[in-house]
Scaffold this motif. Structure first.
Motif, mmCIF file in Angstrom:
data_model
loop_
_atom_site.group_PDB
_atom_site.id
_atom_site.type_symbol
_atom_site.label_atom_id
_atom_site.label_comp_id
_atom_site.label_asym_id
_atom_site.label_seq_id
_atom_site.Cartn_x
_atom_site.Cartn_y
_atom_site.Cartn_z
ATOM 1 N N ALA A 1 0.832 -1.205 0.000
ATOM 2 C CA ALA A 1 0.000 0.000 0.000
ATOM 3 C C ALA A 1 0.866 1.253 0.000
ATOM 4 C CB ALA A 1 -0.922 -0.003 1.213
ATOM 5 N N ASN A 2 0.589 2.137 -0.953
ATOM 6 C CA ASN A 2 1.257 3.443 -1.047
ATOM 7 C C ASN A 2 2.766 3.344 -1.260
ATOM 8 O OD1 ASN A 2 -1.228 4.862 -0.519
ATOM 9 N ND2 ASN A 2 -0.978 4.314 1.634
ATOM 10 N N ALA A 3 3.246 2.203 -1.682
ATOM 11 C CA ALA A 3 4.679 2.042 -1.913
ATOM 12 C C ALA A 3 5.035 2.421 -3.350
ATOM 13 C CB ALA A 3 5.107 0.609 -1.645
ATOM 14 N N LEU A 38 7.131 1.916 -10.540
ATOM 15 C CA LEU A 38 5.700 1.833 -10.261
ATOM 16 C C LEU A 38 5.422 2.772 -9.094
ATOM 17 C CD1 LEU A 38 3.020 0.373 -10.992
ATOM 18 C CD2 LEU A 38 3.566 -1.277 -9.184
ATOM 19 N N SER A 39 4.724 3.877 -9.367
ATOM 20 C CA SER A 39 4.517 4.899 -8.347
ATOM 21 C C SER A 39 3.518 4.440 -7.294
ATOM 22 C CB SER A 39 4.025 6.192 -8.996
ATOM 23 O OG SER A 39 2.654 6.075 -9.358
ATOM 24 N N ALA A 40 3.410 5.210 -6.232
ATOM 25 C CA ALA A 40 2.467 4.896 -5.159
ATOM 26 C C ALA A 40 1.029 4.888 -5.656
ATOM 27 C CB ALA A 40 2.630 5.891 -4.014
ATOM 28 N N THR A 41 0.758 5.591 -6.751
ATOM 29 C CA THR A 41 -0.587 5.609 -7.333
ATOM 30 C C THR A 41 -0.707 4.670 -8.536
ATOM 31 O OG1 THR A 41 0.016 7.532 -8.693
ATOM 32 C CG2 THR A 41 -1.031 7.966 -6.545
ATOM 33 N N ASN A 42 0.250 3.760 -8.664
ATOM 34 C CA ASN A 42 0.238 2.719 -9.705
ATOM 35 C C ASN A 42 0.383 3.274 -11.126
ATOM 36 O OD1 ASN A 42 0.330 0.333 -8.277
ATOM 37 N ND2 ASN A 42 -1.578 -0.475 -9.118
ATOM 38 N N GLN A 43 1.230 4.280 -11.266
ATOM 39 C CA GLN A 43 1.616 4.743 -12.598
ATOM 40 C C GLN A 43 2.918 4.030 -12.969
ATOM 41 O OE1 GLN A 43 -0.725 6.881 -14.093
ATOM 42 N NE2 GLN A 43 -1.697 6.294 -12.149
ATOM 43 N N LEU A 44 2.889 3.323 -14.082
ATOM 44 C CA LEU A 44 4.029 2.482 -14.484
ATOM 45 C C LEU A 44 4.833 3.156 -15.585
ATOM 46 C CD1 LEU A 44 5.534 -0.295 -14.433
ATOM 47 C CD2 LEU A 44 3.926 -1.027 -16.219
ATOM 48 N N THR A 45 6.153 3.186 -15.389
ATOM 49 C CA THR A 45 7.083 3.651 -16.416
ATOM 50 C C THR A 45 8.182 2.607 -16.566
ATOM 51 O OG1 THR A 45 6.680 5.971 -15.836
ATOM 52 C CG2 THR A 45 8.645 5.491 -17.141
ATOM 53 N N VAL A 46 8.440 2.201 -17.787
ATOM 54 C CA VAL A 46 9.499 1.228 -18.071
ATOM 55 C C VAL A 46 10.478 1.851 -19.053
ATOM 56 C CG1 VAL A 46 10.067 -1.077 -18.894
ATOM 57 C CG2 VAL A 46 7.888 -0.683 -17.724
ATOM 58 N N ASP A 92 -1.295 3.699 -16.853
ATOM 59 C CA ASP A 92 -2.012 3.908 -15.606
ATOM 60 C C ASP A 92 -2.580 2.567 -15.149
ATOM 61 O OD1 ASP A 92 -3.665 4.640 -13.511
ATOM 62 O OD2 ASP A 92 -4.989 5.904 -14.717
ATOM 63 N N LEU A 93 -2.092 2.070 -14.009
ATOM 64 C CA LEU A 93 -2.569 0.803 -13.457
ATOM 65 C C LEU A 93 -3.353 1.018 -12.164
ATOM 66 C CD1 LEU A 93 0.624 -1.411 -13.982
ATOM 67 C CD2 LEU A 93 -1.314 -1.056 -15.533
ATOM 68 N N SER A 94 -3.886 2.219 -11.994
ATOM 69 C CA SER A 94 -4.577 2.544 -10.743
ATOM 70 C C SER A 94 -5.847 1.723 -10.543
ATOM 71 C CB SER A 94 -4.906 4.039 -10.687
ATOM 72 O OG SER A 94 -5.719 4.430 -11.785
#
Length: 260
Positions: free
Chosen positions: A78-80, A215-223, A239-241
Protein backbone atom coordinates in the motif's frame (compact mmCIF):
# COMPACT_ATOMS: atom_id res chain seq x y z
CA UNK A 1 21.30 -13.54 -17.65
CA UNK A 2 20.74 -10.98 -14.91
CA UNK A 3 22.02 -8.66 -12.21
CA UNK A 4 19.42 -6.69 -10.22
CA UNK A 5 18.42 -4.06 -7.64
CA UNK A 6 14.99 -3.27 -6.17
CA UNK A 7 13.88 -0.39 -3.92
CA UNK A 8 10.40 -0.22 -2.36
CA UNK A 9 9.59 3.01 -0.48
CA UNK A 10 6.35 3.74 1.39
CA UNK A 11 4.89 7.19 1.99
CA UNK A 12 5.80 6.71 5.68
CA UNK A 13 9.45 6.80 4.52
CA UNK A 14 10.22 3.18 5.32
CA UNK A 15 12.39 1.65 2.63
CA UNK A 16 13.27 -1.86 1.51
CA UNK A 17 16.37 -2.17 -0.67
CA UNK A 18 17.52 -5.39 -2.32
CA UNK A 19 20.71 -5.46 -4.35
CA UNK A 20 22.10 -8.63 -5.91
CA UNK A 21 24.88 -8.90 -8.47
CA UNK A 22 24.63 -12.69 -9.03
CA UNK A 23 28.34 -12.47 -9.90
CA UNK A 24 29.70 -15.06 -7.49
CA UNK A 25 29.25 -18.76 -6.89
CA UNK A 26 26.41 -18.04 -4.43
CA UNK A 27 23.98 -15.17 -3.94
CA UNK A 28 24.94 -12.53 -1.39
CA UNK A 29 21.48 -12.82 0.22
CA UNK A 30 20.00 -16.20 1.27
CA UNK A 31 16.43 -15.05 0.56
CA UNK A 32 16.76 -15.76 -3.16
CA UNK A 33 14.89 -18.89 -4.26
CA UNK A 34 15.55 -20.55 -7.63
CA UNK A 35 13.23 -23.05 -9.28
CA UNK A 36 12.62 -24.44 -12.73
CA UNK A 37 10.90 -26.89 -15.01
CA UNK A 38 13.23 -28.63 -17.51
CA UNK A 39 16.06 -26.33 -16.40
CA UNK A 40 17.27 -25.03 -13.04
CA UNK A 41 18.60 -21.45 -12.91
CA UNK A 42 22.33 -21.36 -12.32
CA UNK A 43 25.00 -18.88 -11.30
CA UNK A 44 27.71 -18.83 -13.96
CA UNK A 45 30.45 -17.43 -11.67
CA UNK A 46 33.20 -19.99 -11.23
CA UNK A 47 31.58 -22.19 -13.90
CA UNK A 48 31.41 -20.65 -17.39
CA UNK A 49 32.48 -17.20 -16.16
CA UNK A 50 35.16 -16.20 -13.65
CA UNK A 51 34.08 -16.12 -10.00
CA UNK A 52 33.12 -12.51 -9.32
CA UNK A 53 32.16 -11.84 -12.93
CA UNK A 54 29.21 -14.19 -13.37
CA UNK A 55 25.50 -13.86 -14.07
CA UNK A 56 22.25 -15.55 -13.15
CA UNK A 57 21.37 -17.79 -16.11
CA UNK A 58 17.61 -18.37 -16.25
CA UNK A 59 17.38 -20.75 -19.22
CA UNK A 60 19.49 -22.82 -21.55
CA UNK A 61 18.88 -23.28 -25.28
CA UNK A 62 16.70 -26.32 -24.51
CA UNK A 63 12.94 -26.43 -24.99
CA UNK A 64 9.80 -26.04 -22.86
CA UNK A 65 11.51 -24.44 -19.86
CA UNK A 66 9.83 -22.23 -17.24
CA UNK A 67 12.19 -21.00 -14.54
CA UNK A 68 12.21 -18.42 -11.77
CA UNK A 69 14.33 -16.58 -9.26
CA UNK A 70 12.32 -14.71 -6.63
CA UNK A 71 13.15 -12.86 -3.43
CA UNK A 72 11.39 -14.53 -0.52
CA UNK A 73 10.77 -11.45 1.62
CA UNK A 74 7.66 -9.36 1.10
CA UNK A 75 7.21 -5.62 1.38
CA UNK A 76 4.14 -3.57 2.28
CA UNK A 77 2.42 -2.77 -0.99
CA UNK A 78 0.00 0.00 0.00
CA UNK A 79 1.26 3.44 -1.05
CA UNK A 80 4.68 2.04 -1.91
CA UNK A 81 6.78 3.27 -4.80
CA UNK A 82 8.58 0.34 -6.39
CA UNK A 83 11.75 0.83 -8.43
CA UNK A 84 13.65 -2.03 -10.03
CA UNK A 85 16.73 -1.93 -12.23
CA UNK A 86 18.46 -4.90 -13.78
CA UNK A 87 21.06 -5.66 -16.42
CA UNK A 88 20.46 -8.52 -18.82
CA UNK A 89 21.97 -10.39 -21.73
CA UNK A 90 19.93 -12.63 -23.99
CA UNK A 91 21.53 -14.65 -26.74
CA UNK A 92 21.79 -18.01 -28.46
CA UNK A 93 19.06 -20.52 -29.27
CA UNK A 94 16.41 -19.50 -31.78
CA UNK A 95 15.29 -16.22 -30.20
CA UNK A 96 12.65 -17.53 -27.82
CA UNK A 97 11.17 -16.81 -25.56
CA UNK A 98 12.10 -14.09 -23.06
CA UNK A 99 12.40 -12.77 -19.50
CA UNK A 100 9.78 -11.35 -17.12
CA UNK A 101 10.15 -9.10 -14.10
CA UNK A 102 7.18 -9.87 -11.86
CA UNK A 103 5.39 -8.90 -8.67
CA UNK A 104 3.19 -11.41 -6.89
CA UNK A 105 0.99 -11.63 -3.81
CA UNK A 106 3.29 -12.38 -0.87
CA UNK A 107 0.54 -14.35 0.91
CA UNK A 108 0.58 -16.99 -1.84
CA UNK A 109 2.90 -19.99 -2.08
CA UNK A 110 4.98 -19.24 -5.14
CA UNK A 111 4.71 -21.30 -8.30
CA UNK A 112 5.88 -20.26 -11.74
CA UNK A 113 3.54 -19.89 -14.72
CA UNK A 114 3.57 -21.66 -18.07
CA UNK A 115 6.54 -22.14 -20.37
CA UNK A 116 6.98 -20.75 -23.88
CA UNK A 117 5.15 -17.56 -24.76
CA UNK A 118 3.62 -17.29 -21.29
CA UNK A 119 7.15 -16.51 -20.02
CA UNK A 120 6.64 -18.17 -16.65
CA UNK A 121 3.94 -15.65 -15.74
CA UNK A 122 0.72 -16.23 -17.71
CA UNK A 123 -1.32 -19.37 -18.27
CA UNK A 124 -1.86 -21.80 -21.15
CA UNK A 125 -5.19 -23.56 -21.79
CA UNK A 126 -6.43 -26.48 -23.84
CA UNK A 127 -9.36 -24.37 -24.97
CA UNK A 128 -6.92 -21.78 -26.27
CA UNK A 129 -4.99 -24.32 -28.34
CA UNK A 130 -2.20 -25.25 -25.90
CA UNK A 131 -1.32 -28.94 -25.46
CA UNK A 132 -2.41 -28.85 -21.78
CA UNK A 133 -3.89 -26.61 -19.11
CA UNK A 134 -1.02 -24.95 -17.22
CA UNK A 135 -1.76 -22.43 -14.49
CA UNK A 136 -0.24 -18.98 -14.50
CA UNK A 137 1.92 -17.69 -11.65
CA UNK A 138 0.24 -18.24 -8.30
CA UNK A 139 -0.91 -14.84 -7.07
CA UNK A 140 0.60 -13.03 -10.02
CA UNK A 141 0.02 -9.27 -9.80
CA UNK A 142 2.16 -7.76 -12.56
CA UNK A 143 4.38 -9.24 -15.25
CA UNK A 144 6.62 -6.97 -17.35
CA UNK A 145 8.26 -8.92 -20.13
CA UNK A 146 11.17 -8.69 -22.49
CA UNK A 147 9.27 -10.57 -25.18
CA UNK A 148 11.87 -11.84 -27.62
CA UNK A 149 9.71 -14.13 -29.73
CA UNK A 150 6.52 -12.10 -29.35
CA UNK A 151 3.95 -14.52 -27.97
CA UNK A 152 3.60 -12.89 -24.52
CA UNK A 153 2.07 -9.99 -26.48
CA UNK A 154 -0.36 -12.27 -28.34
CA UNK A 155 -3.84 -13.60 -27.53
CA UNK A 156 -2.82 -17.21 -28.21
CA UNK A 157 -2.65 -20.49 -26.24
CA UNK A 158 -5.33 -19.23 -23.84
CA UNK A 159 -3.65 -15.96 -22.90
CA UNK A 160 -6.14 -13.14 -22.41
CA UNK A 161 -5.73 -10.26 -24.84
CA UNK A 162 -2.81 -9.12 -26.93
CA UNK A 163 -1.52 -6.15 -28.86
CA UNK A 164 -4.39 -5.10 -31.15
CA UNK A 165 -6.39 -8.02 -29.68
CA UNK A 166 -4.93 -10.55 -32.11
CA UNK A 167 -2.93 -13.78 -31.98
CA UNK A 168 -0.16 -12.20 -34.07
CA UNK A 169 3.29 -12.31 -32.47
CA UNK A 170 5.00 -9.03 -31.57
CA UNK A 171 8.72 -9.94 -31.48
CA UNK A 172 11.40 -7.81 -29.81
CA UNK A 173 8.90 -5.96 -27.68
CA UNK A 174 8.16 -5.13 -24.05
CA UNK A 175 4.71 -5.96 -22.76
CA UNK A 176 2.72 -5.99 -19.53
CA UNK A 177 0.18 -8.46 -18.16
CA UNK A 178 -1.90 -7.96 -15.05
CA UNK A 179 -3.22 -9.96 -12.09
CA UNK A 180 -4.31 -13.56 -12.49
CA UNK A 181 -4.88 -16.85 -10.74
CA UNK A 182 -4.74 -20.41 -12.09
CA UNK A 183 -6.17 -20.34 -15.65
CA UNK A 184 -7.89 -16.97 -15.30
CA UNK A 185 -6.73 -13.39 -15.80
CA UNK A 186 -3.16 -12.31 -16.61
CA UNK A 187 -4.74 -9.97 -19.16
CA UNK A 188 -2.61 -8.04 -21.62
CA UNK A 189 -2.45 -4.42 -20.42
CA UNK A 190 -0.20 -2.85 -23.02
CA UNK A 191 3.12 -2.97 -24.77
CA UNK A 192 5.74 -1.17 -26.78
CA UNK A 193 5.26 -2.85 -30.12
CA UNK A 194 8.34 -4.14 -31.92
CA UNK A 195 11.39 -2.07 -31.00
CA UNK A 196 13.87 -0.73 -33.53
CA UNK A 197 16.68 -2.81 -32.00
CA UNK A 198 16.39 -6.51 -31.20
CA UNK A 199 16.36 -7.38 -27.49
CA UNK A 200 18.40 -10.55 -28.05
CA UNK A 201 21.30 -11.64 -30.22
CA UNK A 202 22.71 -14.76 -31.84
CA UNK A 203 25.93 -14.71 -29.79
CA UNK A 204 26.91 -13.29 -26.43
CA UNK A 205 27.01 -9.48 -26.67
CA UNK A 206 29.91 -7.36 -25.49
CA UNK A 207 27.57 -4.68 -24.09
CA UNK A 208 24.87 -5.34 -21.53
CA UNK A 209 21.30 -4.02 -21.60
CA UNK A 210 19.53 -2.30 -18.71
CA UNK A 211 15.82 -2.23 -17.90
CA UNK A 212 14.30 0.05 -15.27
CA UNK A 213 10.79 -0.28 -13.84
CA UNK A 214 9.12 2.47 -11.79
CA UNK A 215 5.70 1.83 -10.26
CA UNK A 216 4.52 4.90 -8.35
CA UNK A 217 2.47 4.90 -5.16
CA UNK A 218 -0.59 5.61 -7.33
CA UNK A 219 0.24 2.72 -9.70
CA UNK A 220 1.62 4.74 -12.60
CA UNK A 221 4.03 2.48 -14.48
CA UNK A 222 7.08 3.65 -16.42
CA UNK A 223 9.50 1.23 -18.07
CA UNK A 224 12.82 2.39 -19.51
CA UNK A 225 15.18 0.32 -21.63
CA UNK A 226 18.82 0.92 -22.49
CA UNK A 227 20.20 -1.42 -25.15
CA UNK A 228 23.96 -1.76 -25.32
CA UNK A 229 25.66 1.60 -25.65
CA UNK A 230 22.50 3.46 -26.69
CA UNK A 231 20.74 6.11 -24.63
CA UNK A 232 17.88 4.96 -22.35
CA UNK A 233 14.42 5.26 -23.85
CA UNK A 234 11.02 5.19 -22.17
CA UNK A 235 9.13 2.35 -23.86
CA UNK A 236 6.05 1.96 -21.65
CA UNK A 237 3.94 4.38 -19.63
CA UNK A 238 0.54 3.32 -18.32
CA UNK A 239 -2.01 3.91 -15.61
CA UNK A 240 -2.57 0.80 -13.46
CA UNK A 241 -4.58 2.54 -10.74
CA UNK A 242 -7.55 0.27 -11.46
CA UNK A 243 -5.64 -2.77 -10.15
CA UNK A 244 -5.79 -3.01 -6.36
CA UNK A 245 -2.60 -4.22 -4.74
CA UNK A 246 -2.43 -7.12 -2.28
CA UNK A 247 -1.30 -6.28 1.26
CA UNK A 248 2.26 -7.39 0.55
CA UNK A 249 4.19 -8.10 -2.62
CA UNK A 250 7.26 -10.08 -3.51
CA UNK A 251 9.31 -9.74 -6.69
CA UNK A 252 11.42 -11.85 -8.98
CA UNK A 253 12.31 -12.89 -12.51
CA UNK A 254 11.13 -15.70 -14.75
CA UNK A 255 12.45 -17.02 -18.02
CA UNK A 256 11.10 -19.48 -20.54
CA UNK A 257 11.66 -21.33 -23.77
CA UNK A 258 9.17 -23.10 -26.02
CA UNK A 259 9.24 -25.92 -28.52
CA UNK A 260 12.36 -26.36 -30.61
Amino acid sequence: MLTAVLVATSCGYSQSVVTESFKGTTTTDPNWVFAGSNYFPTLTGGVSDPDGDGWLRLTSAGGNQATSAYYNQGFTAANATVYAKFDYESYGGNGADGITFFLFDASKTFSVGAYGGSLGYAQKTLAGGAPANIAGMNGGYLGIALDEYGNFSAASEGRVGGLNGTTTRVPDSLSVRGPGQDLNGYAFLGGSGTLATSIDSASRPTDTNTMQVLLSATNQLTVTLQQGGTSPQTVIQMDLSGYARPDELKFGFSGSTGGL
